[in-house]
Design an enzyme around this catalytic site. Sequence first.
Site, short mmCIF file in Angstrom:
data_model
loop_
_atom_site.label_atom_id
_atom_site.label_comp_id
_atom_site.label_asym_id
_atom_site.label_seq_id
_atom_site.Cartn_x
_atom_site.Cartn_y
_atom_site.Cartn_z
N HIS A 1 -53.03 12.99 14.01
CA HIS A 1 -53.45 13.69 12.79
C HIS A 1 -54.35 12.84 11.90
CE1 HIS A 1 -50.49 16.53 14.04
NE2 HIS A 1 -49.44 15.94 13.52
N HIS B 1 -52.37 20.45 14.94
CA HIS B 1 -52.35 21.54 13.97
C HIS B 1 -53.02 21.15 12.64
CE1 HIS B 1 -48.73 19.54 12.40
NE2 HIS B 1 -48.82 20.28 11.31
N LYS C 1 -49.02 17.32 20.92
CA LYS C 1 -49.06 15.87 20.91
C LYS C 1 -47.63 15.32 21.04
CE LYS C 1 -47.04 15.12 17.04
NZ LYS C 1 -46.88 14.89 15.67
C1 BG6 Z 1 -45.86 16.68 12.80
C2 BG6 Z 1 -45.08 15.41 12.86
O1 BG6 Z 1 -46.83 16.72 13.81
O2 BG6 Z 1 -46.48 16.82 11.55
C3 BG6 Z 1 -44.04 15.37 11.73
O3 BG6 Z 1 -44.41 15.30 14.11
C4 BG6 Z 1 -44.71 15.61 10.41
O4 BG6 Z 1 -43.34 14.13 11.75
C5 BG6 Z 1 -45.54 16.88 10.48
O5 BG6 Z 1 -43.69 15.76 9.43
C6 BG6 Z 1 -46.32 17.12 9.20
O6 BG6 Z 1 -47.04 18.32 9.28
P1 BG6 Z 1 -46.45 19.68 8.68
O7 BG6 Z 1 -47.58 20.65 8.81
O8 BG6 Z 1 -45.24 20.04 9.49
O9 BG6 Z 1 -46.09 19.37 7.25
#
Ligand code: BG6
Length: 457
Positions: A226, A164, A134
């Site tokens: 997300h 994810h 994304k």
């Molecule tokens: C990402 C965002 O997709 O997800 C980030 O770009 C965010 O800004 C992150 O901090 C949070 O997910 P994780 O799994 O890295 O804590």
Amino acid sequence: MIRRLVIFGGTGDLAGRYLLPGLAALHETGRLGPDFEVVCADRKGRGDEQFRAWAAIQLDRHAPRISGDTRQAILTAARYQQADIQNPAQVAETIAGAGPVAVYLALPPVLFPTAIQSLRAAHLPVGSRLVLEKPFGEDLTSAQMLNRLLADLVPEHAVFRVDHFLAMTTVQNLLGSRLANRVLESLWNSAHIAEVEIIWDETLTLEDRAGYYDSVGALEDMVQNHLLQLLCLVAMEPPITLSERDLRDRKVDVLRSIRTLTDDDIPHRTRRARYSAGVIGDRRVPSYTDEPGVDPQRRTETFAEVHLAIDNWRWAGTDFVLRTGKALAADRKEVAIHFRPVPHMPFGHHGSIAPNVLRFGLDPEDLTLALTTIGAAVDTLVPVTMTAPIQPPDLPAYGRLLLDVLLGNPALSIRGDEAEAAWRVVTPIISAWTRNVTPLHDYPAGSLGPAGTAPHR
Ligand code: BG6
């Protein structure tokens, strides 16, 4: 199972932090065959030795618990290739080999259209799969354009628009709790649920990501993908199966039933802000606009909150709050289901008794239910909280995503029409924010957010 993975942007942060460790987890759990190959391509032109040293450091740093055998197996399976994604001849050389290949575009999204065209010119082998990170486009129109380009390259079931969050255990557990328990389903509607909070508050700041983050901001970085995905899993009708078609059809139903926000709604249904200098724990944090690489003129938000309504039979009357922010006082990452108060309290006057709350903790991963019981003193009521830990996953989120790609199961990635439906929800907000329909507030780093942010309840 596809046995070859080519990562363009293969020596970047995503590859080192998540993809190589994800592959290592697959190897460690016996899911990666011995003849697996991963090609890490970029245009920098590193020597093979330099690449190997880099890959070893990444595994040591981001997958410190893997066995020596796994570490060695991944380093043996990985090789480096210099290739510019804008050069079809170099792309052809990189993907050349026997049979289909999984191509991972770990690249800035602005390069996606060129990358897709290069792969087409390079004659991507039949049966190959394509993985995109994304954000998928930057608004509805660009997402539609990308979908058209992709349709000329590979069939839709071979496109993995990954998110994810969908591979996290507790996110999966939203489905488990909802669909494997009769006790919840009868309460799972607006008659019983007043509000659903989908919260991703981070203490993390920009962390040197200005090159990407400053051009997207919190709404496009987190809410468009997300958080809307989490909303879909909470609000969808029970699917017939968890196959890609059933699951994704039900998610699209939710996105289509979200009421479109108008310029009249947006000032009181959305909030945006960016952090100013402050202190988080014992860390002194500069103002967002003083972070290296940030252009203050862009007025990028680091905090976004959106209140959505779902116009369907099940959810009419429930408020869905999606909120995320960086540089906040504490990490709070959860989906909180706030039930309505009981219709009648036969205990006389006891002040305000908090209604029940069911919380899906996303990080740390747990499940919590807040109930009310009789207290020790006569005629008193007290809150009790029951918390269950969630079994730790045997695969990290990116391990699960990569496994699905290699096996060809797109259920946990976003379908083309789904990505467009998500942009339909967010595009009117982006447009209104660009025209300053909602003011951009400030909040000190280390605070709860801009004035008016609801406290944890
Ligand atoms: C990402 C965002 O997709 O997800 C980030 O770009 C965010 O800004 C992150 O901090 C949070 O997910 P994780 O799994 O890295 O804590």
